[in-house]
Design a protein around this motif. Structure first.
Motif, PDB file in Angstrom:
ATOM      1  N   SER A   1     -18.720  19.848  32.979  1.00  0.00           N
ATOM      2  CA  SER A   1     -18.618  20.365  34.337  1.00  0.00           C
ATOM      3  C   SER A   1     -18.276  21.843  34.289  1.00  0.00           C
ATOM      4  O   SER A   1     -17.740  22.356  33.308  1.00  0.00           O
ATOM      5  CB  SER A   1     -17.561  19.601  35.132  1.00  0.00           C
ATOM      6  OG  SER A   1     -16.299  19.816  34.570  1.00  0.00           O
ATOM      7  N   TYR A   2     -18.528  22.539  35.350  1.00  0.00           N
ATOM      8  CA  TYR A   2     -18.231  23.957  35.411  1.00  0.00           C
ATOM      9  C   TYR A   2     -18.190  24.388  36.857  1.00  0.00           C
ATOM     10  O   TYR A   2     -18.734  23.748  37.732  1.00  0.00           O
ATOM     11  CB  TYR A   2     -19.255  24.791  34.643  1.00  0.00           C
ATOM     12  CG  TYR A   2     -20.675  24.465  34.939  1.00  0.00           C
ATOM     13  CD1 TYR A   2     -21.413  25.233  35.830  1.00  0.00           C
ATOM     14  CD2 TYR A   2     -21.278  23.355  34.359  1.00  0.00           C
ATOM     15  CE1 TYR A   2     -22.720  24.906  36.119  1.00  0.00           C
ATOM     16  CE2 TYR A   2     -22.579  23.030  34.657  1.00  0.00           C
ATOM     17  CZ  TYR A   2     -23.298  23.818  35.533  1.00  0.00           C
ATOM     18  OH  TYR A   2     -24.597  23.503  35.824  1.00  0.00           O
ATOM     19  N   PHE A   3     -17.494  25.507  37.082  1.00  0.00           N
ATOM     20  CA  PHE A   3     -17.248  25.973  38.433  1.00  0.00           C
ATOM     21  C   PHE A   3     -18.215  27.081  38.799  1.00  0.00           C
ATOM     22  O   PHE A   3     -18.633  27.861  37.966  1.00  0.00           O
ATOM     23  CB  PHE A   3     -15.818  26.523  38.557  1.00  0.00           C
ATOM     24  CG  PHE A   3     -14.771  25.472  38.479  1.00  0.00           C
ATOM     25  CD1 PHE A   3     -14.381  24.960  37.255  1.00  0.00           C
ATOM     26  CD2 PHE A   3     -14.171  24.985  39.624  1.00  0.00           C
ATOM     27  CE1 PHE A   3     -13.404  23.987  37.183  1.00  0.00           C
ATOM     28  CE2 PHE A   3     -13.195  24.018  39.555  1.00  0.00           C
ATOM     29  CZ  PHE A   3     -12.817  23.518  38.319  1.00  0.00           C
ATOM     30  N   ARG A   4     -18.521  27.108  40.074  1.00  0.00           N
ATOM     31  CA  ARG A   4     -19.214  28.263  40.615  1.00  0.00           C
ATOM     32  C   ARG A   4     -18.193  29.257  41.123  1.00  0.00           C
ATOM     33  O   ARG A   4     -17.040  28.935  41.344  1.00  0.00           O
ATOM     34  CB  ARG A   4     -20.132  27.845  41.763  1.00  0.00           C
ATOM     35  CG  ARG A   4     -21.422  27.249  41.257  1.00  0.00           C
ATOM     36  CD  ARG A   4     -22.310  26.907  42.402  1.00  0.00           C
ATOM     37  NE  ARG A   4     -21.898  25.628  42.960  1.00  0.00           N
ATOM     38  CZ  ARG A   4     -22.395  25.159  44.079  1.00  0.00           C
ATOM     39  NH1 ARG A   4     -23.250  25.832  44.769  1.00  0.00           N
ATOM     40  NH2 ARG A   4     -22.020  23.980  44.536  1.00  0.00           N
ATOM     41  N   THR A   5     -18.628  30.492  41.325  1.00  0.00           N
ATOM     42  CA  THR A   5     -17.717  31.501  41.844  1.00  0.00           C
ATOM     43  C   THR A   5     -17.404  31.209  43.289  1.00  0.00           C
ATOM     44  O   THR A   5     -18.104  30.477  43.967  1.00  0.00           O
ATOM     45  CB  THR A   5     -18.345  32.906  41.750  1.00  0.00           C
ATOM     46  OG1 THR A   5     -19.452  32.952  42.631  1.00  0.00           O
ATOM     47  CG2 THR A   5     -18.802  33.206  40.343  1.00  0.00           C
ATOM     48  N   ALA A   6     -16.358  31.842  43.779  1.00  0.00           N
ATOM     49  CA  ALA A   6     -15.962  31.660  45.177  1.00  0.00           C
ATOM     50  C   ALA A   6     -16.741  32.564  46.102  1.00  0.00           C
ATOM     51  O   ALA A   6     -16.432  32.685  47.277  1.00  0.00           O
ATOM     52  CB  ALA A   6     -14.472  31.932  45.334  1.00  0.00           C
ATOM     53  N   SER A   7     -17.800  33.212  45.602  1.00  0.00           N
ATOM     54  CA  SER A   7     -18.547  34.158  46.442  1.00  0.00           C
ATOM     55  C   SER A   7     -19.249  33.467  47.583  1.00  0.00           C
ATOM     56  O   SER A   7     -19.638  34.108  48.555  1.00  0.00           O
ATOM     57  CB  SER A   7     -19.578  34.908  45.592  1.00  0.00           C
ATOM     58  OG  SER A   7     -20.535  34.019  45.077  1.00  0.00           O
TER      59      SER A   7
ATOM     60  N   TYR B   1     -25.199  13.851  35.267  1.00  0.00           N
ATOM     61  CA  TYR B   1     -24.844  13.545  36.656  1.00  0.00           C
ATOM     62  C   TYR B   1     -26.020  13.190  37.545  1.00  0.00           C
ATOM     63  O   TYR B   1     -25.833  12.734  38.665  1.00  0.00           O
ATOM     64  CB  TYR B   1     -24.098  14.736  37.265  1.00  0.00           C
ATOM     65  CG  TYR B   1     -22.968  15.226  36.405  1.00  0.00           C
ATOM     66  CD1 TYR B   1     -22.013  14.347  35.906  1.00  0.00           C
ATOM     67  CD2 TYR B   1     -22.863  16.567  36.052  1.00  0.00           C
ATOM     68  CE1 TYR B   1     -20.979  14.784  35.096  1.00  0.00           C
ATOM     69  CE2 TYR B   1     -21.831  17.023  35.239  1.00  0.00           C
ATOM     70  CZ  TYR B   1     -20.894  16.127  34.765  1.00  0.00           C
ATOM     71  OH  TYR B   1     -19.875  16.557  33.955  1.00  0.00           O
ATOM     72  N   VAL B   2     -27.232  13.393  37.062  1.00  0.00           N
ATOM     73  CA  VAL B   2     -28.417  13.077  37.866  1.00  0.00           C
ATOM     74  C   VAL B   2     -29.256  12.002  37.183  1.00  0.00           C
ATOM     75  O   VAL B   2     -29.523  10.949  37.742  1.00  0.00           O
ATOM     76  CB  VAL B   2     -29.257  14.340  38.149  1.00  0.00           C
ATOM     77  CG1 VAL B   2     -30.519  13.977  38.910  1.00  0.00           C
ATOM     78  CG2 VAL B   2     -28.430  15.356  38.952  1.00  0.00           C
TER      79      VAL B   2
ATOM     80  N   THR C   1     -20.617  18.017  39.031  1.00  0.00           N
ATOM     81  CA  THR C   1     -19.530  17.417  38.248  1.00  0.00           C
ATOM     82  C   THR C   1     -19.518  15.909  38.492  1.00  0.00           C
ATOM     83  O   THR C   1     -20.109  15.414  39.454  1.00  0.00           O
ATOM     84  CB  THR C   1     -18.148  17.967  38.647  1.00  0.00           C
ATOM     85  OG1 THR C   1     -17.801  17.500  39.951  1.00  0.00           O
ATOM     86  CG2 THR C   1     -18.101  19.481  38.593  1.00  0.00           C
ATOM     87  N   GLN C   2     -18.784  15.202  37.638  1.00  0.00           N
ATOM     88  CA  GLN C   2     -18.661  13.759  37.781  1.00  0.00           C
ATOM     89  C   GLN C   2     -17.980  13.400  39.096  1.00  0.00           C
ATOM     90  O   GLN C   2     -18.401  12.494  39.812  1.00  0.00           O
ATOM     91  CB  GLN C   2     -17.844  13.194  36.603  1.00  0.00           C
ATOM     92  CG  GLN C   2     -17.637  11.699  36.647  1.00  0.00           C
ATOM     93  CD  GLN C   2     -18.905  10.911  36.361  1.00  0.00           C
ATOM     94  OE1 GLN C   2     -19.804  11.399  35.691  1.00  0.00           O
ATOM     95  NE2 GLN C   2     -18.981   9.697  36.885  1.00  0.00           N
ATOM     96  N   GLY C   3     -16.914  14.108  39.434  1.00  0.00           N
ATOM     97  CA  GLY C   3     -16.104  13.743  40.580  1.00  0.00           C
ATOM     98  C   GLY C   3     -16.663  14.123  41.934  1.00  0.00           C
ATOM     99  O   GLY C   3     -16.119  13.700  42.968  1.00  0.00           O
ATOM    100  N   MET C   4     -17.732  14.897  41.982  1.00  0.00           N
ATOM    101  CA  MET C   4     -18.258  15.329  43.280  1.00  0.00           C
ATOM    102  C   MET C   4     -18.859  14.179  44.076  1.00  0.00           C
ATOM    103  O   MET C   4     -18.874  14.212  45.308  1.00  0.00           O
ATOM    104  CB  MET C   4     -19.297  16.443  43.104  1.00  0.00           C
ATOM    105  CG  MET C   4     -18.674  17.790  42.766  1.00  0.00           C
ATOM    106  SD  MET C   4     -19.901  19.066  42.403  1.00  0.00           S
ATOM    107  CE  MET C   4     -20.566  19.390  44.037  1.00  0.00           C
ATOM    108  N   ILE C   5     -19.357  13.155  43.379  1.00  0.00           N
ATOM    109  CA  ILE C   5     -19.881  11.954  44.042  1.00  0.00           C
ATOM    110  C   ILE C   5     -19.254  10.740  43.360  1.00  0.00           C
ATOM    111  O   ILE C   5     -19.391  10.564  42.153  1.00  0.00           O
ATOM    112  CB  ILE C   5     -21.416  11.856  43.941  1.00  0.00           C
ATOM    113  CG1 ILE C   5     -22.081  13.039  44.656  1.00  0.00           C
ATOM    114  CG2 ILE C   5     -21.907  10.534  44.531  1.00  0.00           C
ATOM    115  CD1 ILE C   5     -21.895  13.035  46.165  1.00  0.00           C
ATOM    116  N   THR C   6     -18.580   9.902  44.150  1.00  0.00           N
ATOM    117  CA  THR C   6     -17.990   8.687  43.588  1.00  0.00           C
ATOM    118  C   THR C   6     -18.729   7.459  44.108  1.00  0.00           C
ATOM    119  O   THR C   6     -19.232   7.454  45.231  1.00  0.00           O
ATOM    120  CB  THR C   6     -16.493   8.585  43.945  1.00  0.00           C
ATOM    121  OG1 THR C   6     -16.331   8.658  45.370  1.00  0.00           O
ATOM    122  CG2 THR C   6     -15.710   9.720  43.306  1.00  0.00           C
ATOM    123  N   ASN C   7     -18.792   6.435  43.265  1.00  0.00           N
ATOM    124  CA  ASN C   7     -19.428   5.155  43.607  1.00  0.00           C
ATOM    125  C   ASN C   7     -20.887   5.327  44.009  1.00  0.00           C
ATOM    126  O   ASN C   7     -21.361   4.711  44.969  1.00  0.00           O
ATOM    127  CB  ASN C   7     -18.643   4.455  44.727  1.00  0.00           C
ATOM    128  CG  ASN C   7     -17.210   4.162  44.341  1.00  0.00           C
ATOM    129  OD1 ASN C   7     -16.958   3.542  43.311  1.00  0.00           O
ATOM    130  ND2 ASN C   7     -16.259   4.636  45.142  1.00  0.00           N
TER     131      ASN C   7
END
Length: 344
Positions: free
Chosen positions: A2-8, A298-299, A260-266
């Motif tokens: 997983s990795y983050f995008r900027t807050a832009s 994740y897809v 990321t894994q946690g962005m969509i559950t179930n």
């Protein structure tokens, strides 16, 4: 991985259960009084209890009926009339026409951006001539904010003028439109109805972004990566399905962002409906290896229906020698081949 995008990217109808009572009251019986009869005759009156009409149940029945009808058509023909997927590949430019910082859609002057967009469409058509390209403008319409706002929900909706201008740009250039939703500390139930007037247009579709869904996190957008459960995705699907049925529209496309894994559950509990075509969209940036690994994790490993893949003009090429993946690379190295491509 997983990795983050900027807050832009941050910038400074649910139907109530109606008790519809229909009161049916019997009138007193009428009769002629016989001669000599006393005037003490009484009228026999009976009052029937009010009939309560459960409008919510009726709407559910109508939705179920329309869904069964749609299922029947799909079994016979493979898809509903007017469905975009899987007979096309959607190629979209993402952002907001009023913001240079949110993506390519607003970063460059309009005509310059559209010229670049036509070039990108041709590259994808050349890479896979078997599928016609459906161009799209993917506009962030309800946007997560760094400031709480009056109601403390950390989100702001575009003006009516901005939304209508974006839709007009699309119509002038044979595009469809995605209205993207970042709910902040609000939720889909309170936000999606705001877009219903625009979604009645057959060219308008929708995206939802779990990254900025912070209701269960309890912090402002940008502090953590947000999340949606299958029940939230199902709410969006049912919302769009109802609009399709009530307005006799072709199927809507719903894009769901994920990196990321946690962005969509179930995910396995997401319930598909023929009136809505769901795209699980790999939305992360970085070098090609990282992007391909995230798509697989994740897809590909958690499939729902159709797949999407995002390319970032600013971030995918950093640092050198990394580069923005070409259409041929994407098609050669991703399985399944994505039918929705987005550029930010």
């Amino acid at each position: 991985m997983s990795y983050f995008r900027t807050a832009s990217r941050l910038t400074a109808p649910v139907f109530a259960s109606l008790g519809l009572a229909l009161s049916l009251t019997m009138l007193p019986g009428c009769g002629a009084r016989q001669e000599g009869e006393t005037a003490t005759a009484t009228a026999d009156t009976t009052t029937q209890k009010p009939v309560i009409v459960d409008t919510v149940a009726l709407k559910r029945q109508a939705m179920r009926r329309d869904s069964l009808k749609a299922d029947s058509i799909v079994r016979k023909s493979g898809q509903l009339p007017g469905a975009i997927l899987p007979g096309h590949r959607i190629v979209a430019f993402y952002g907001n026409i009023r913001s240079k910082g949110m993506g390519i859609l607003g970063r460059e002057p309009k005509e310059q951006m559209l010229a670049k967009f036509r070039k990108v469409q041709k590259e994808w058509q050349d890479a896979d001539p078997s599928l016609p390209i459906q161009p799209a403008l993917h506009s962030v319409t309800i946007t997560a904010q760094a400031a709480a706002g009056k109601d403390g929900k950390y989100r702001l909706m575009n003006s009516k003028a901005t939304i209508e201008e974006t839709i007009q740009w699309a119509k002038d250039n044979n595009c469809i439109v995605f209205l993207d939703v970042q709910v902040g500390l609000s939720n889909l139930e309170h936000e999606l109805h705001k877009l219903e007037p625009y979604l009645k247009d057959p060219i308008v579709h929708m995206g939802i972004d779990p990254e900025f869904a912070m209701e269960t996190k309890g912090v402002r957008p940008g502090k953590k990566i947000g999340t949606y459960d299958a029940k939230d995705v199902n709410y969006a699907i049912n919302f769009l399905a109802r609009i399709v049925s009530e307005n006799k529209l072709p199927p809507k496309v719903l894009t769901v962002h994920r990196f990321t894994q946690g962005m969509i559950t179930n995910y396995q509990n997401i319930k598909l409906d023929p009136r809505v075509q769901v795209v699980m969209h790999m939305d992360g940036w970085g070098n090609p290896t990282l992007k391909k690994d995230s798509y697989k994790a994740y897809v590909e490993k958690q499939p729902v229906q159709y797949t999407g893949f995002k390319l970032f003009y600013e971030y995918d090429a950093r640092p050198a020698p990394h580069h923005i993946m070409t259409p041929k690379e994407v098609l050669a190295e991703l399985n399944p081949k994505p039918l929705y491509i987005q550029y930010q």
